[in-house]
Design a protein around this motif. Structure first.
Motif, short mmCIF file in Angstrom:
data_model
loop_
_atom_site.label_atom_id
_atom_site.label_comp_id
_atom_site.label_asym_id
_atom_site.label_seq_id
_atom_site.Cartn_x
_atom_site.Cartn_y
_atom_site.Cartn_z
N MET A 19 57.68 51.25 22.10
CA MET A 19 56.57 50.43 21.98
C MET A 19 55.01 51.02 22.39
O MET A 19 55.36 51.91 23.30
N THR A 20 54.26 50.70 21.89
CA THR A 20 52.90 51.36 22.30
C THR A 20 52.27 50.86 23.60
O THR A 20 52.27 49.46 23.90
N VAL A 21 51.98 51.65 24.36
CA VAL A 21 51.49 50.89 25.87
C VAL A 21 49.97 50.37 25.53
O VAL A 21 49.30 51.11 25.01
N ARG A 22 49.56 49.36 26.01
CA ARG A 22 48.31 48.97 25.95
C ARG A 22 47.84 48.39 27.33
O ARG A 22 48.52 48.21 28.25
N VAL A 23 46.42 48.25 27.35
CA VAL A 23 45.92 47.77 28.61
C VAL A 23 45.27 46.56 28.42
O VAL A 23 44.47 46.55 27.59
N ASP A 24 45.79 45.27 28.78
CA ASP A 24 45.09 44.19 28.56
C ASP A 24 44.38 43.57 29.72
O ASP A 24 44.40 43.90 30.95
N HIS A 25 42.99 42.75 29.47
CA HIS A 25 42.06 42.65 30.50
C HIS A 25 41.96 41.19 30.62
O HIS A 25 41.89 40.49 29.75
N LEU A 26 41.88 40.62 31.90
CA LEU A 26 41.87 39.31 32.11
C LEU A 26 40.68 39.13 33.14
O LEU A 26 40.68 39.78 34.04
N VAL A 27 39.89 38.20 33.15
CA VAL A 27 38.88 37.91 34.13
C VAL A 27 39.33 36.58 34.60
O VAL A 27 39.24 35.43 33.88
N THR A 28 39.49 36.38 36.10
CA THR A 28 39.66 35.18 36.75
C THR A 28 38.46 34.95 37.70
O THR A 28 37.93 35.83 38.33
N SER A 29 38.52 33.79 38.14
CA SER A 29 37.35 33.42 38.91
C SER A 29 37.80 32.74 40.07
O SER A 29 38.79 32.01 40.32
N GLY A 30 37.24 32.93 41.32
CA GLY A 30 37.58 32.38 42.52
C GLY A 30 36.58 32.61 43.61
O GLY A 30 35.40 32.86 43.46
N THR A 31 37.17 32.74 44.96
CA THR A 31 36.07 33.20 46.24
C THR A 31 36.64 34.46 46.81
O THR A 31 37.96 34.89 46.68
N PHE A 32 35.78 35.26 47.38
CA PHE A 32 35.84 36.03 48.36
C PHE A 32 35.56 35.94 49.65
O PHE A 32 34.37 35.24 49.93
N SER A 33 36.26 35.86 50.92
CA SER A 33 36.07 35.68 51.99
C SER A 33 36.23 36.59 53.07
O SER A 33 37.37 37.14 53.09
N LEU A 34 35.26 36.93 53.81
CA LEU A 34 35.47 38.09 55.08
C LEU A 34 34.30 37.86 55.87
O LEU A 34 33.14 37.44 55.64
N ASP A 35 34.75 38.08 57.22
CA ASP A 35 33.48 38.02 58.44
C ASP A 35 32.89 37.01 58.28
O ASP A 35 31.78 36.59 58.57
N GLY A 36 33.57 35.49 58.01
CA GLY A 36 32.99 34.58 58.16
C GLY A 36 32.00 33.85 56.97
O GLY A 36 31.69 32.78 57.01
N LEU A 42 47.45 46.50 55.30
CA LEU A 42 48.28 45.14 55.93
C LEU A 42 47.44 44.23 56.94
O LEU A 42 47.66 42.99 56.63
N PRO A 43 46.45 44.90 57.68
CA PRO A 43 45.81 43.91 58.38
C PRO A 43 45.14 42.80 57.69
O PRO A 43 44.86 41.75 57.82
N LEU A 44 44.48 43.35 56.63
CA LEU A 44 43.64 42.39 55.81
C LEU A 44 44.51 41.58 55.09
O LEU A 44 44.30 40.19 54.80
N TRP A 45 45.92 41.98 54.58
CA TRP A 45 46.75 41.31 53.78
C TRP A 45 47.22 39.94 54.57
O TRP A 45 47.10 38.87 54.13
N LYS A 46 47.10 40.34 56.09
CA LYS A 46 47.53 39.04 56.85
C LYS A 46 46.64 38.25 57.08
O LYS A 46 46.87 37.00 57.40
N GLN A 47 45.32 38.44 56.96
CA GLN A 47 44.17 37.53 56.83
C GLN A 47 44.47 36.31 55.89
O GLN A 47 44.21 35.15 56.14
N THR A 48 45.00 36.88 54.79
CA THR A 48 45.25 35.95 53.57
C THR A 48 46.33 35.28 53.67
O THR A 48 46.80 34.12 53.40
N HIS A 49 47.63 36.25 53.82
CA HIS A 49 48.98 35.58 53.82
C HIS A 49 49.75 35.95 55.00
O HIS A 49 50.45 37.01 55.18
N PRO A 50 49.19 35.32 55.94
CA PRO A 50 49.98 35.50 57.25
C PRO A 50 51.57 35.34 57.53
O PRO A 50 52.05 35.86 58.28
#
Length: 209
Positions: free
Chosen positions: A1-18, A91-99
């Motif tokens: 099968m042909t390999v393809r790249v699909d693109h999706l845009v999702t919306s939310g928030t980015f949080s860091l440093d308060g 991993l330190p950044l990961w743990k801020q979101t998913h401890p």
């Protein structure tokens, strides 16, 4: 099968440093009609599942561990059985979101991940985050850069865990050495090419942002 790249845009928030900011994220799905990988499971596991359209999800690849790139990863993994892959320096950044959870596997510089017969080569590109990686797919003439390189310059380095000289080194040494026609598929915003961005390196350094 042909390999393809699909693109999706999702919306939310980015949080860091308060601080918290509204963001739109690019989610990239690479595969064929039977199997795929997701690059950056951002914000909306349901939307990503719909885009997969029944294909087997082999892996959830994290370009880095800022919350807006990984917030939907555990939910998507739980519903698909896919493994979450992250460079251990983030991993330190990961743990801020998913401890209470951890990725299932590590990404390493030079590692090759194969999906539907197409290789994705891991390039460790620290600077925006310590464990930031890009994924180079030579057969697709594409590099997925997360937040390391955008149309118009490097990713942001004004917050914790980031460093401007390091990101410039990563872009110069790991990305601008790719063929000029390589399409740069970014973590936010429009795509570009290596050839379009390479001439501006000196300007970025002069701006020092």
């Amino acid at each position: 099968m042909t390999v393809r790249v699909d693109h999706l845009v999702t919306s939310g928030t980015f949080s860091l440093d308060g601080g918290t900011w509204d963001v739109d994220n690019n989610v990239w799905i690479v595969g064929d009609g039977a199997e795929a990988v997701v690059i950056d499971a951002a914000h909306d596991a349901d939307a990503i599942l719909r885009a997969l359209d029944g294909r087997t999800l082999r892996a959830i690849i994290c370009t880095h561990a800022h919350n807006d790139h990984i917030d939907a990863a555990p939910a998507l993994a739980a519903r698909t059985g896919a493994r979450i892959l992250l460079h251990p320096d983030d991993l330190p950044l990961w743990k801020q979101t998913h401890p209470d959870t951890a990725p299932d596997g590590e990404l390493a510089d030079g590692q090759v991940l194969t999906i539907a017969g197409t290789d994705l080569r891991v390039l460790h590109t620290p600077g925006h985050a310590p464990g930031a990686v890009c994924l180079y797919a030579p057969d697709l003439n594409t590099v997925f850069t997360g937040d390391t390189l955008f149309q118009g310059g490097p990713g942001a380095t004004g917050r914790s865990f980031s460093d401007f000289p390091t990101i410039v080194d990563s872009i110069r040494d790991r990305l601008l050495t790719l063929p000029p026609a390589t399409v740069v598929r970014t973590g936010h915003g429009d795509s570009t090419t290596i050839g379009e961005e390479a001439p501006h390196l000196a300007e970025w350094i002069a701006r020092g942002h």
